[in-house]
Design a protein around this motif. Sequence first.
Motif, PDB file in Angstrom:
ATOM      1  N   GLU A  22      19.377 -11.154   8.101  1.00 40.27           N
ATOM      2  CA  GLU A  22      20.810 -10.848   7.990  1.00 40.27           C
ATOM      3  C   GLU A  22      21.398 -10.496   9.356  1.00 40.27           C
ATOM      4  O   GLU A  22      22.471 -10.997   9.728  1.00 40.27           O
ATOM      5  CB  GLU A  22      21.038  -9.702   7.013  1.00 40.27           C
ATOM      6  CG  GLU A  22      22.501  -9.349   6.856  1.00 40.27           C
ATOM      7  CD  GLU A  22      22.742  -8.207   5.880  1.00 40.27           C
ATOM      8  OE1 GLU A  22      23.883  -8.074   5.437  1.00 40.27           O
ATOM      9  OE2 GLU A  22      21.798  -7.456   5.586  1.00 40.27           O
ATOM     10  N   ARG A  23      20.712  -9.660  10.124  1.00 39.86           N
ATOM     11  CA  ARG A  23      21.212  -9.289  11.454  1.00 39.86           C
ATOM     12  C   ARG A  23      21.288 -10.513  12.376  1.00 39.86           C
ATOM     13  O   ARG A  23      22.248 -10.665  13.148  1.00 39.86           O
ATOM     14  CB  ARG A  23      20.322  -8.204  12.068  1.00 39.86           C
ATOM     15  CG  ARG A  23      20.539  -6.829  11.441  1.00 39.86           C
ATOM     16  CD  ARG A  23      19.756  -5.736  12.139  1.00 39.86           C
ATOM     17  NE  ARG A  23      18.328  -5.848  11.938  1.00 39.86           N
ATOM     18  CZ  ARG A  23      17.669  -5.441  10.845  1.00 39.86           C
ATOM     19  NH1 ARG A  23      18.341  -4.910   9.849  1.00 39.86           N
ATOM     20  NH2 ARG A  23      16.363  -5.570  10.759  1.00 39.86           N
ATOM     21  N   GLU A  26      24.270 -12.575  11.428  1.00 38.50           N
ATOM     22  CA  GLU A  26      25.482 -11.936  11.936  1.00 38.50           C
ATOM     23  C   GLU A  26      25.680 -12.242  13.421  1.00 38.50           C
ATOM     24  O   GLU A  26      26.812 -12.482  13.858  1.00 38.50           O
ATOM     25  CB  GLU A  26      25.422 -10.432  11.690  1.00 38.50           C
ATOM     26  CG  GLU A  26      25.602 -10.053  10.235  1.00 38.50           C
ATOM     27  CD  GLU A  26      25.310  -8.592   9.943  1.00 38.50           C
ATOM     28  OE1 GLU A  26      24.907  -7.843  10.851  1.00 38.50           O
ATOM     29  OE2 GLU A  26      25.488  -8.193   8.778  1.00 38.50           O
TER      30      GLU A  26
END
Length: 64
Positions: A22-23, A26
């Motif tokens: 997820e990071r 992003e």
Amino acid sequence: MQPIEEFEKSAQSIDHALGEIERTLEQMLTLARLSATDLDLDRATLQKTLERLQAKIDRIADTI
């Protein structure tokens, strides 16, 4: 190790891996937005960075 402990450890590992994915996504989104708004950006460097981040996601996914 008891089955429940193994399950909890696996779940924690998967949760950590998904958080890292997820990071990374992003970061990729931020770079894509920057690319869309900054006409002075070195697109070749950006592309290499996106490819490196994609490879990172692939490595993480291979461990799940």
